[in-house]
Design a protein around this motif. Structure first.
Motif, mmCIF file in Angstrom:
data_model
loop_
_atom_site.group_PDB
_atom_site.id
_atom_site.type_symbol
_atom_site.label_atom_id
_atom_site.label_comp_id
_atom_site.label_asym_id
_atom_site.label_seq_id
_atom_site.Cartn_x
_atom_site.Cartn_y
_atom_site.Cartn_z
ATOM 1 N N SER A 166 45.524 -10.944 -33.675
ATOM 2 C CA SER A 166 45.214 -11.207 -32.270
ATOM 3 C C SER A 166 46.099 -12.326 -31.717
ATOM 4 N N ILE A 167 46.069 -12.472 -30.424
ATOM 5 C CA ILE A 167 46.784 -13.560 -29.760
ATOM 6 C C ILE A 167 45.774 -14.638 -29.404
ATOM 7 N N LEU A 168 46.010 -15.866 -29.830
ATOM 8 C CA LEU A 168 45.122 -16.972 -29.544
ATOM 9 C C LEU A 168 45.442 -17.561 -28.173
ATOM 10 N N VAL A 169 44.483 -17.492 -27.269
ATOM 11 C CA VAL A 169 44.641 -18.071 -25.941
ATOM 12 C C VAL A 169 43.838 -19.368 -25.909
ATOM 13 N N LYS A 170 44.532 -20.479 -25.852
ATOM 14 C CA LYS A 170 43.842 -21.764 -25.836
ATOM 15 C C LYS A 170 43.158 -21.974 -24.477
ATOM 16 N N THR B 241 31.592 -31.118 -37.234
ATOM 17 C CA THR B 241 32.131 -31.058 -38.594
ATOM 18 C C THR B 241 33.209 -29.991 -38.774
ATOM 19 N N GLN B 242 33.386 -29.109 -37.789
ATOM 20 C CA GLN B 242 34.359 -28.026 -37.912
ATOM 21 C C GLN B 242 35.392 -28.091 -36.788
ATOM 22 N N ASP B 243 36.529 -27.464 -37.027
ATOM 23 C CA ASP B 243 37.648 -27.458 -36.089
ATOM 24 C C ASP B 243 37.751 -26.082 -35.454
ATOM 25 N N ARG B 244 37.422 -25.977 -34.173
ATOM 26 C CA ARG B 244 37.423 -24.659 -33.529
ATOM 27 C C ARG B 244 38.822 -24.068 -33.430
ATOM 28 N N GLU B 245 39.845 -24.936 -33.284
ATOM 29 C CA GLU B 245 41.210 -24.415 -33.205
ATOM 30 C C GLU B 245 41.621 -23.775 -34.520
ATOM 31 N N ALA B 246 41.217 -24.397 -35.630
ATOM 32 C CA ALA B 246 41.528 -23.841 -36.943
ATOM 33 C C ALA B 246 40.793 -22.523 -37.155
ATOM 34 N N ILE B 247 39.533 -22.472 -36.714
ATOM 35 C CA ILE B 247 38.752 -21.236 -36.832
ATOM 36 C C ILE B 247 39.397 -20.139 -36.005
ATOM 37 N N GLY B 248 39.793 -20.470 -34.778
ATOM 38 C CA GLY B 248 40.425 -19.485 -33.910
ATOM 39 C C GLY B 248 41.747 -18.984 -34.476
#
Length: 223
Positions: A42-46, A26-33
């Motif tokens: 911070s820098i988001l490292v996929k 139900t949630q989007d981890r990319e959006a949370i990150g």
């Protein structure tokens, strides 16, 4: 995700990480990150859709080419978002251009195989479930798919039952503890989804994050 193996969660916490759990359905981890990164500067490292991550994971392919004595016919690799297999393909093809590279995925989460056939990125089958918690991203990453579409020979899909058997086989015969998502390539080979006889085949078993209770259940169910 909230349903990640407890061993994986606890080991991450021991490294000093702050863990924020989420519902993968139900949630989007990319959006949370992205929100956390923006808030903290911070820098988001996929985890897979980044050329530098692909290059780093591709060193697995370099190790394979350095250890092969003679020719290499094919490589089987587990696929989630595709970072590992795209890096491996780049490295292997540099030394063995004729080697076939196959994506191995759980049934229902074989988005790479589906994408290769469609010629574009497509998602997984809605409502699918699998014990391979590490291989459940919604679709292949943009960079991994672009590389995989050029270099991969196809995709192989295995059932949870075949994954369980492969986990037991790996432990009993190879003395390896492999998590469900890390053993899908071995499962594909053991179940004859690809011809291995008289061929030099490299099979990547990646990851040993499996809860002891679940692993015990897998072994008990094998006998």
């Amino acid at each position: 995700p909230e349903d990640a193996p407890l061993l994986k969660i606890e080991n991450t916490r021991r490294y000093g990480a702050e863990i924020i759990l989420y519902d993968r359905y139900t949630q989007d981890r990319e959006a949370i990150g992205a929100e956390i990164a923006a808030k903290n500067g911070s820098i988001l490292v996929k985890p897979y859709d980044d050329p530098r991550v692909i290059a780093g994971q591709g060193t697995v392919g370099l190790e394979i080419t350095e250890q092969v004595d003679g020719n290499l016919d094919q490589v089987l690799c587990c696929v989630g978002g595709g970072g590992l297999i795209s890096g491996v393909a780049l490295a292997v093809k540099e030394t063995f251009p004729d080697a076939a590279i196959y994506a191995s995925e759980p049934i229902g989460f074989n988005s790479m195989a589906r994408s290769l056939k469609a010629g574009k990125r497509v998602g997984n089958e809605p409502g699918s479930k699998t014990i391979c918690d590490a291989l459940m991203p919604p679709n292949p990453g943009e960079y991994p798919f672009a590389i995989s579409y050029e270099l991969l020979s196809g995709g192989l899909s295995v059932s949870d039952s075949q994954v369980r058997s492969a986990m037991a086989e790996a432990f009993l015969h190879l003395k390896l503890v492999v998590e469900p998502g890390g053993v899908v390539a071995l499962a594909a080979a053991l179940n004859g989804l690809i011809k291995c006889k008289d061929k030099t085949t490299a099979i990547i078993c990646s990851g040993g994050n499996v809860d002891p209770v679940f692993f015990s259940e897998v072994l008990d169910g094998y006998f």
